[in-house]
Every structure is written in structure tokens, then in C-alpha cells.
Enzyme design. Structure first.
Site, PDB file in Angstrom:
ATOM      1  N   CYS A   2       0.816  -1.210   0.000  1.00 34.89           N
ATOM      2  CA  CYS A   2       0.000   0.000   0.000  1.00 34.89           C
ATOM      3  C   CYS A   2       0.855   1.267   0.000  1.00 34.89           C
ATOM      4  O   CYS A   2       1.792   1.391   0.773  1.00 34.89           O
ATOM      5  CB  CYS A   2      -0.956   0.059   1.185  1.00 34.89           C
ATOM      6  SG  CYS A   2      -2.073  -1.332   1.263  1.00 34.89           S
ATOM      7  N   ARG A  45       4.142  -0.018  -4.636  1.00 33.73           N
ATOM      8  CA  ARG A  45       3.895  -0.586  -3.311  1.00 33.73           C
ATOM      9  C   ARG A  45       2.650  -1.470  -3.292  1.00 33.73           C
ATOM     10  O   ARG A  45       2.475  -2.267  -2.375  1.00 33.73           O
ATOM     11  CB  ARG A  45       3.736   0.530  -2.276  1.00 33.73           C
ATOM     12  CG  ARG A  45       4.971   1.382  -2.118  1.00 33.73           C
ATOM     13  CD  ARG A  45       4.739   2.423  -1.066  1.00 33.73           C
ATOM     14  NE  ARG A  45       4.713   1.831   0.250  1.00 33.73           N
ATOM     15  CZ  ARG A  45       5.767   1.716   1.041  1.00 33.73           C
ATOM     16  NH1 ARG A  45       6.925   2.158   0.640  1.00 33.73           N
ATOM     17  NH2 ARG A  45       5.663   1.163   2.219  1.00 33.73           N
ATOM     18  N   TRP A  99      -2.536  -2.901  -1.806  1.00 32.52           N
ATOM     19  CA  TRP A  99      -2.157  -4.305  -1.977  1.00 32.52           C
ATOM     20  C   TRP A  99      -3.063  -5.060  -1.005  1.00 32.52           C
ATOM     21  O   TRP A  99      -2.901  -4.963   0.209  1.00 32.52           O
ATOM     22  CB  TRP A  99      -0.691  -4.511  -1.630  1.00 32.52           C
ATOM     23  CG  TRP A  99      -0.181  -5.882  -1.939  1.00 32.52           C
ATOM     24  CD1 TRP A  99       0.337  -6.312  -3.128  1.00 32.52           C
ATOM     25  CD2 TRP A  99      -0.121  -7.008  -1.052  1.00 32.52           C
ATOM     26  NE1 TRP A  99       0.704  -7.636  -3.034  1.00 32.52           N
ATOM     27  CE2 TRP A  99       0.440  -8.092  -1.776  1.00 32.52           C
ATOM     28  CE3 TRP A  99      -0.498  -7.224   0.275  1.00 32.52           C
ATOM     29  CZ2 TRP A  99       0.641  -9.344  -1.216  1.00 32.52           C
ATOM     30  CZ3 TRP A  99      -0.297  -8.482   0.831  1.00 32.52           C
ATOM     31  CH2 TRP A  99       0.269  -9.522   0.079  1.00 32.52           C
ATOM     32  N   ASN A 125      -2.349   1.565   5.669  1.00 34.86           N
ATOM     33  CA  ASN A 125      -1.407   0.519   5.265  1.00 34.86           C
ATOM     34  C   ASN A 125      -1.154  -0.345   6.488  1.00 34.86           C
ATOM     35  O   ASN A 125      -0.989   0.188   7.588  1.00 34.86           O
ATOM     36  CB  ASN A 125      -0.097   1.151   4.785  1.00 34.86           C
ATOM     37  CG  ASN A 125       0.953   0.109   4.466  1.00 34.86           C
ATOM     38  OD1 ASN A 125       0.627  -0.968   3.980  1.00 34.86           O
ATOM     39  ND2 ASN A 125       2.208   0.409   4.754  1.00 34.86           N
ATOM     40  N   GLY A 126      -1.119  -1.666   6.292  1.00 34.20           N
ATOM     41  CA  GLY A 126      -0.833  -2.546   7.430  1.00 34.20           C
ATOM     42  C   GLY A 126      -2.029  -3.435   7.716  1.00 34.20           C
ATOM     43  O   GLY A 126      -2.909  -3.616   6.870  1.00 34.20           O
ATOM     44  N   GLU A 522      19.244 -16.062  -7.263  1.00 32.58           N
ATOM     45  CA  GLU A 522      18.679 -14.772  -7.680  1.00 32.58           C
ATOM     46  C   GLU A 522      18.125 -14.851  -9.107  1.00 32.58           C
ATOM     47  O   GLU A 522      17.061 -14.308  -9.392  1.00 32.58           O
ATOM     48  CB  GLU A 522      19.770 -13.691  -7.547  1.00 32.58           C
ATOM     49  CG  GLU A 522      19.426 -12.327  -8.112  1.00 32.58           C
ATOM     50  CD  GLU A 522      18.251 -11.631  -7.424  1.00 32.58           C
ATOM     51  OE1 GLU A 522      17.689 -12.170  -6.463  1.00 32.58           O
ATOM     52  OE2 GLU A 522      17.886 -10.543  -7.894  1.00 32.58           O
ATOM     53  N   LYS A 526      14.196 -14.069  -9.985  1.00 33.00           N
ATOM     54  CA  LYS A 526      13.782 -13.069 -10.978  1.00 33.00           C
ATOM     55  C   LYS A 526      12.799 -13.688 -11.966  1.00 33.00           C
ATOM     56  O   LYS A 526      11.799 -13.082 -12.320  1.00 33.00           O
ATOM     57  CB  LYS A 526      15.000 -12.521 -11.747  1.00 33.00           C
ATOM     58  CG  LYS A 526      15.858 -11.562 -10.972  1.00 33.00           C
ATOM     59  CD  LYS A 526      15.248 -10.189 -10.890  1.00 33.00           C
ATOM     60  CE  LYS A 526      15.243  -9.526  -9.559  1.00 33.00           C
ATOM     61  NZ  LYS A 526      15.241 -10.051  -8.301  1.00 33.00           N
ATOM     62  N   GLU A 529       9.318 -14.417 -10.300  1.00 33.87           N
ATOM     63  CA  GLU A 529       8.456 -13.278  -9.973  1.00 33.87           C
ATOM     64  C   GLU A 529       8.014 -12.513 -11.206  1.00 33.87           C
ATOM     65  O   GLU A 529       6.924 -11.951 -11.228  1.00 33.87           O
ATOM     66  CB  GLU A 529       9.074 -12.352  -8.924  1.00 33.87           C
ATOM     67  CG  GLU A 529      10.276 -11.575  -9.328  1.00 33.87           C
ATOM     68  CD  GLU A 529      10.785 -10.666  -8.203  1.00 33.87           C
ATOM     69  OE1 GLU A 529      10.001 -10.166  -7.405  1.00 33.87           O
ATOM     70  OE2 GLU A 529      12.017 -10.449  -8.156  1.00 33.87           O
ATOM     71  N   HIS A 545      22.885 -34.895  -5.899  1.00 40.91           N
ATOM     72  CA  HIS A 545      22.202 -35.347  -4.683  1.00 40.91           C
ATOM     73  C   HIS A 545      20.683 -35.260  -4.837  1.00 40.91           C
ATOM     74  O   HIS A 545      19.954 -35.295  -3.856  1.00 40.91           O
ATOM     75  CB  HIS A 545      22.678 -34.532  -3.483  1.00 40.91           C
ATOM     76  CG  HIS A 545      24.148 -34.688  -3.235  1.00 40.91           C
ATOM     77  ND1 HIS A 545      24.679 -35.785  -2.614  1.00 40.91           N
ATOM     78  CD2 HIS A 545      25.189 -33.911  -3.593  1.00 40.91           C
ATOM     79  CE1 HIS A 545      26.000 -35.669  -2.569  1.00 40.91           C
ATOM     80  NE2 HIS A 545      26.333 -34.534  -3.161  1.00 40.91           N
ATOM     81  N   LYS A 648       6.229  -4.054  -3.877  1.00 41.25           N
ATOM     82  CA  LYS A 648       7.660  -3.777  -3.731  1.00 41.25           C
ATOM     83  C   LYS A 648       8.097  -3.850  -2.277  1.00 41.25           C
ATOM     84  O   LYS A 648       9.163  -4.348  -1.962  1.00 41.25           O
ATOM     85  CB  LYS A 648       7.930  -2.378  -4.298  1.00 41.25           C
ATOM     86  CG  LYS A 648       9.354  -1.904  -4.160  1.00 41.25           C
ATOM     87  CD  LYS A 648      10.163  -2.359  -5.317  1.00 41.25           C
ATOM     88  CE  LYS A 648      11.626  -2.025  -5.190  1.00 41.25           C
ATOM     89  NZ  LYS A 648      12.434  -3.055  -5.846  1.00 41.25           N
TER      90      LYS A 648
HETATM   91  O1  M6R Z   1      13.069  -3.886   0.496  1.00 38.00           O
HETATM   92  P1  M6R Z   1      13.746  -5.184   0.831  1.00 38.00           P
HETATM   93  O2  M6R Z   1      15.125  -5.242   0.293  1.00 38.00           O
HETATM   94  O3  M6R Z   1      13.701  -5.500   2.290  1.00 38.00           O
HETATM   95  O4  M6R Z   1      12.892  -6.273   0.087  1.00 38.00           O
HETATM   96  C1  M6R Z   1      13.223  -7.615   0.208  1.00 38.00           C
HETATM   97  C2  M6R Z   1      12.441  -8.466  -0.769  1.00 38.00           C
HETATM   98  O5  M6R Z   1      11.069  -8.298  -0.580  1.00 38.00           O
HETATM   99  C3  M6R Z   1      12.784  -8.117  -2.217  1.00 38.00           C
HETATM  100  O6  M6R Z   1      14.145  -8.232  -2.478  1.00 38.00           O
HETATM  101  C4  M6R Z   1      12.003  -9.036  -3.174  1.00 38.00           C
HETATM  102  O7  M6R Z   1      12.466 -10.349  -3.050  1.00 38.00           O
HETATM  103  C5  M6R Z   1      12.139  -8.534  -4.601  1.00 38.00           C
HETATM  104  N1  M6R Z   1      10.844  -8.443  -5.215  1.00 38.00           N
HETATM  105  C6  M6R Z   1      12.997  -9.396  -5.443  1.00 38.00           C
HETATM  106  O8  M6R Z   1      13.106  -8.929  -6.738  1.00 38.00           O
END
Ligand code: M6R
Length: 653
Positions: A2, A45, A99, A125-126, A522, A526, A529, A545, A648
Site C-alpha cells: 500500500c 507498493r 495491496w 497501510n498494514g 537470484e 527473478k 516473480e 544429490h 515492492k
Molecule cells: O526492500 P527489501 O530489500 O527489504 O525487500 C526484500 C524483498 O522483498 C525483495 O528483495 C524481493 O524479493 C524482490 N521483489 C525481489 O526482486
């Protein structure tokens, strides 16, 4: 989660809305323009629905009222609605991009929510954890609810509390004015609420005033000239001011065009810390790219360079004065625990290899969401390093609190000024990646690795694990990385083509070893997501394994091959791993250094990266993986910047 924006200022300044093709100055005046501009910058957000509330009327004796417009879907839908039915000019507004947590993304569940008398609007928010009890009590008293949200209870409670406080204005011991009455109502209600919340409210009878509150959820103040702003983060107002105030836990803020008053939930006055935002508005624009993510990928050389900037003295020695942590604490540290989530955790994972190597201090990397539930062993000699781009990930916030309660020292590595994690930590080291708008983290990752390396070198320098010239050598290597990253960026056509070819792949695997292992994780994250594809990253040594059973004819497998200079025959071992999967039908896409011809026999495609020292390799090898994921998503017609179900900044646990 949010995005929240508030504005108190003149109704018209003659400047136009920055929103191209929608909600120009004819609708809602300056208040709406400012709020929509902020929402556009905060849409990352949350993007399930959006809404605004304005206090309108009152000029020339016209009746004041609350004008609220909200729509499920992206911000663009709200803008269309505001274009179709323009709102009168206003000097007071709040806006929200959601969100969804409680209740699906519908018009009714979108914020703002209004009180039963229709005179107060609130955004949130929250999560209000005791909302069910509060709602049952209100319903028992006959209050009708229009949404399924937890937020709506606050609208009804605040509406009642505001009506009571407004009735006391001017009375003995009562609030001095309507704005103070609204702030008092907010304080009363916040004391009843449990959970995490940022709340903003406006009231018809308190024109020109926005009141906000925060507990375990972000809120910052922007100080403009003749106007003030509230935002979930500074991106909300960087187009208008760079002067800001940090709000602490359990505080209430009241803004008008020319005043900001902060108190605790109990009404005690607070002097908030002022800071100057070092992001500029242009950095939060797309700058001609189709996607923020593409732009942010291309900003990576600068993110690394800016994170290194000003951190060495004239002699080339590393200085991290901004840490403001007693060096005695750093000298006696006998264990480091990195806590972070998602991409930030992978940055910590990369850093582990370097920091252990340079400092000889054991480093554990722990997902922040798991940390406090395993009862970690923490002492006053444990240094907890909390890595977060946003500075607001609730899992990290809670882990930081737990660590501090247990007596450990916490150092935050963070990209966002004024955010919760650096504020609650004992020390902070900022990355200077600039605003990261795309939900998928890219430039923050490189900047985090850079900052972690600076920290590792600083510890090694301080504790005498490395000689000054050794530290200088590594710093020189780091300073050469922006150019190396740029070289990778100049060569992405091949990986883009590959992505378009693999658009229908059902699954993609990533293998790496040593610092290549977190890069593999990573790369998989990527792809998951952004492209909604099954993707897994593995330590290449683990292949036999179990995971090798996944390999079948045509299975794309990225293999991140370390430098031929790496120790312990690592290079040869990873090349063998590539051969093993290829022998079982995999299509191997090998990421290897320029000139490394040993990989040719085990690769269906080689993606070249410049030759760099082993520990620097993640800064270059991750880049093709970022581009690959972005390109697959784009080729599938997906929204690269705002992938489904994600936000985000994850401000709930
Ligand atoms: O703002 P932050 O670095 O704490 O966020 C951590 C994760 O939520 C963030 O890296 C998330 O995994 C990304 N969407 C990855 O691309």
C-alpha cells in the site's frame, strides 16, 4: 504494501499535473495533482486498487464536503474516473494505492473508507489485528459496514472520536482547534488498535489539515514551501521537495500548509529528525525505457559507483564515518548474522563468502522471516547486519527488534532514507542506488553487495585481518566494477534473443557454486516473480544429490561458471556439472568469462562476461539473468514492473 500520500497546501499553484493525459489541474486542483503524482511514484507498493479523498467546498460560503473516488485496478483506472467526473479544487487530500490483505481488490474495498456520518475519510497501510473484535462491537451498536476490510473499523472509530473531539474545541481542556481535534481523535483511536498501521485521515470540519499516525508501518513527512506532504516513503513527494522528517514508532502527525506537529500516541510533543533526500525526481521516472526495471538494470554501473563514492580518504584507505558505531563493538564482534528477505538475502549470501574470507569472522545468512522463530544464539558480540532496499520489510523490522532485544548490535544496509530499519538499527550504511521502482530488485542488489563488501573490508582493516595495501587492491577492483557491468549491459542482445526463444519454457534451472550459488538463486527468483515460470537455483555440487532428476530433454539450464583462476578446481567442477546435465538432454546456457574456452564443449550457448576477480563476479554474472527474466516476461506480454500478487515493499509479516 500500500502506498499512502497526503497533501495540505494551496488549492491552486498554477502548476499542472504531472500525470500525462489525465486528472489535470481542472480536477481537484493542486491537492489532487500532488496526491496523484505521489501515488504514481508509489504504485509499486501495491496496485490492486486506488482511491483519493478531498475536502472540497467552503469558498464563498459554499458547503464543505468530502469528495471520494476509488476504483479497483491500476491507478490509471482511478485517473480515468477522475477525468470522467472531475472533482472541485481542494487544498486537502489523501490518496492510496492498495495491496489487498482483507477483502479482494474491489471498488468497495479500495481506500479511502469513510465514517458513518460521511465527514471523515481514512486510508491505511498494514493490518489491524484486533479489527474483528472492534467490528463486532461496532456492528452490535448498529454500525453498517460497506467493505470487507480491516481498515473500515478505523473509519468508524475515527469518525466518532473526531465528532466528540470537535465538539470539545475551545472548551476547557478541549482541543484548541479543529486540526488538533482531529489529531486528538487519531491518538485516541490508535491507542485502541493492535497490529501494524499507517493511517491518514481528513475531515470536512478540519479543512486544510491531514492527520497521520504510524505503528510498525512507514510514514514520512515532506516539507514543501507553502505545502506539506505525507508519504509511505520519500518517493511520494520527491517531485516537490527534498526536505523531510522521519517519524518514529507510535507517533501522530498533523500537517497544514505551513505547519507540522508531531506527538506520541499519548500526546507528548516530539521533535522529529529532519533529513534531506538525496534522490532526485528524474531518477524515479522511466527516462525513455519501456520498463522501470530496464532502466534500473541500466543504472547498475552508477549504483555501484555511487555506493563507493566518498568512502575512501586521500590515502585510499576506507572510511565509513557515517556508520557511527563504536569501533570497539566492531573489533570484538565474533559472529555476523545477516538478516534479509528475497534478493537482499541473496546479496547477504554473496557477502558471506567475501566477509569470511577477508575478516575470518563466521557469517550466517538467515531469512528474516525465520530468524526470530528459531531462537538464534545472540550475544553482545554478535553483529547483526540487516539488509533491505526499502528499509521497511516487516520481517526484517521484527528480526532487527528481536536481535536488539537479545543484546546484539544491529547494522542496517539500506537504500531508503527515513525508513524504519536504519532508524531502529544501531548503525546504518546506505547504498546509493537511487529510487528502485520496479518490484523486481536489480540495482539495489548490486549496491547491496558493494556496501557489504565495503563493510567487510572496513572490518578487515579495523581488525588487522588485511594489510592496507590489500584493502586498497580490493577497493580498486570494486572501483573497476561499474565499467565491467557496463560491458555486460552493452552485450545483452544475445540474452534477449534467447529469452524470446524460451518464452514457452515450462521450467528453467540455474546452477552455481561459491558466489555463483546465490547468483543462481537470484536468477531463479527473478524468473519466478516476473515470468511466472517454474525456476530453481541450485548449488551445482548438490546436483547429483537429487535435482539432476529434474533434467529431461530440452530443459534449459543456466550454469554460472566461475573464473578459471578460482581456487580448488572450482571452475573445472562447474564445467563438469554443465556436462553432466547436458549429457542428460539439458540445453545449457553457460555464463563464462571472456576467453574461457574450456566451457565450449559443455555449452549450447555461452554468454560472455568480462574477466573480474572471483569475489566480484556476482556483480557481472547476475546481469544477464536479470535481463533474461525481464525479456521473458515482456515477450509473454506481462507487466514487468508490477508482477501479479507482489508489492515492492512488504510491510506486513
Ligand atoms: O526492500 P527489501 O530489500 O527489504 O525487500 C526484500 C524483498 O522483498 C525483495 O528483495 C524481493 O524479493 C524482490 N521483489 C525481489 O526482486
Amino acid at each position: 504494501m500500500c502506498g499512502i500520500v497526503g497533501y495540505a497546501g494551496p488549492a491552486s499553484t498554477g502548476r499542472s499535473s504531472v500525470l500525462e493525459g489525465g486528472a489535470g489541474p481542472d480536477s481537484g486542483g493542486e491537492a489532487l495533482a500532488a496526491v496523484l503524482e505521489g501515488l504514481r511514484r508509489l504504485e509499486y507498493r501495491g496496485y490492486d486498487s486506488a482511491g483519493v479523498a478531498l475536502v472540497t467546498g467552503g469558498e464563498d460560503g459554499s458547503e464543505r464536503s468530502l469528495s471520494t473516488t476509488k476504483r479497483a485496478g491500476r491507478l490509471a483506472r482511478l485517473v480515468e474516473a477522475l477525468d470522467a467526473e472531475p472533482l472541485p479544487a481542494s487544498s486537502t487530500a489523501i490518496g492510496h494505492t492498495r495491496w489487498a490483505t482483507h477483502g479482494g481488490p474491489t471498488d468497495a474495498n479500495a481506500h479511502p473508507h469513510t465514517s458513518a456520518d460521511g465527514r471523515l475519510a481514512v486510508i491505511h497501510n498494514g493490518i489491524i489485528e484486533n479489527y474483528a473484535t472492534l467490528k463486532a462491537d461496532l456492528q452490535a451498536e448498529g454500525v453498517e459496514f460497506a467493505s470487507q476490510t480491516d481498515t473500515e473499523v478505523t473509519a468508524h472509530l475515527l469518525g466518532r472520536a473526531a465528532a466528540a473531539a470537535l465538539a470539545e474545541v475551545g472548551a476547557d481542556g478541549g482541543p484548541a482547534d479543529a486540526g488538533e481535534a482531529l489529531a486528538e481523535a487519531m491518538r485516541r483511536v490508535c491507542r485502541e488498535l493492535e497490529g501494524a498501521f499507517t493511517l491518514l485521515a481528513v475531515h470536512v470540519d478540519a479543512p486544510g489539515v491531514v492527520v497521520g499516525a504510524r505503528r510498525n508501518s512507514p510514514l514520512v513527512v515532506g516539507l514543501g514551501e507553502g505545502a506539506n506532504y505525507l508519504g509511505s516513503d520519500v518517493a511520494a513527494f520527491i517531485g516537490r521537495t527534498r526536505s523531510a522528517l522521519e517519524l518514529g514508532q507510535d507517533q501522530v502527525v498533523r500537517i497544514t500548509a505551513d505547519d507540522v506537529v508531531v506527538t506520541t500516541f499519548d500526546g507528548a510533543p516530539v521533535t522529529p529528525r529532519a533529513f534531506s533526500v538525496d534522490w532526485d525526481a528524474a531518477a524515479a521516472e522511466k527516462g525513455g525505457y519501456d520498463w522501470y526495471m530496464d532502466k534500473e538494470i541500466h543504472e547498475q554501473p552508477k549504483a555501484v559507483a555511487d555506493t563507493l563514492l566518498g568512502r575512501t580518504d586521500a590515502s585510499g584507505a576506507l572510511v565509513l564515518d557515517e556508520l557511527r558505531m563504536d569501533t570497539a563493538v566492531l573489533r570484538r564482534t565474533d559472529k555476523i548474522i545477516v538478516i534479509a528477505c528475497g534478493t537482499s538475502a541473496y546479496a547477504g549470501h554473496v557477502a558471506k563468502y567475501a566477509v569470511e574470507h577477508w575478516c575470518r569472522i563466521p557469517v550466517e545468512v538467515e531469512l528474516a522471516s525465520e530468524f526470530r522463530y528459531r531462537d538464534p544464539v545472540l550475544t553482545e558480540r554478535t553483529l547483526v547486519v540487516a539488509i533491505s532496499q526499502s528499509g521497511e520489510s516487516m520481517d526484517v523490522v521484527m528480526a532487527v527488534r528481536h536481535a536488539r532485544e537479545q543484546g546484539a548490535k544491529v547494522l542496517a544496509i539500506c537504500n531508503t532514507q527515513g525508513s524504519t530499519i536504519p532508524r531502529e538499527a544501531d548503525a546504518a550504511l546506505y547504498t546509493h542506488a537511487g529510487p528502485e521502482v520496479a518490484v523486481a530488485s536489480t540495482k539495489a542488489f548490486l549496491a547491496q553487495i558493494t556496501a557489504c563488501y565495503l563493510l567487510g573490508l572496513f572490518l578487515a582493516q579495523l581488525r588487522g585481518n588485511m594489510f592496507a595495501d590489500e584493502v586498497r587492491t580490493v577497493l580498486r577492483q570494486l572501483h573497476a566494477m561499474p565499467e565491467a557491468v557496463q560491458t555486460v549491459l552493452d552485450r545483452t542482445e544475445e540474452v534477449r534473443e534467447l529469452a524470446r526463444e524460451l518464452v514457452d519454457a515450462k521450467s528453467v534451472l540455474f546452477l552455481g557454486r561459491h558466489v555463483g550459488f546465490p547468483v543462481a538463486l537470484e536468477g531463479a527468483l527473478k524468473l519466478k516473480e516476473l515470468a511466472y515460470l517454474h525456476a530453481e537455483g541450485f548449488a551445482a555440487g548438490e546436483l547429483k544429490h537429487g535435482p539432476i532428476a529434474l533434467v529431461e530433454e530440452g530443459q534449459p539450464v543456466f550454469v554460472i561458471v566461475p573464473s578459471p583462476d578460482s581456487r580448488d578446481s572450482l571452475h573445472a567442477k562447474v564445467v563438469s556439472n554443465a556436462q553432466e546435465v547436458r549429457a542428460r538432454g539439458a540445453r545449457t546456457i553457460v555464463i563464462a568469462e571472456d576467453g574461457d574456452d574450456a566451457v565450449l564443449g559443455s555449452a549450447d550457448l555461452v554468454i560472455r562476461v568480462p574477466r573480474v576477480p572471483t569475489l566480484m563476479a556476482p556483480l557481472v554474472t547476475v546481469v544477464p539473468l536479470q535481463v533474461f527474466a525481464m525479456e521473458v516476461a515482456s515477450a509473454k506480454g506481462l507487466d514487468v514492473d508490477q508482477p501479479r500478487n507482489l508489492a515492492k515493499s512488504v510491510t506486513v509479516e
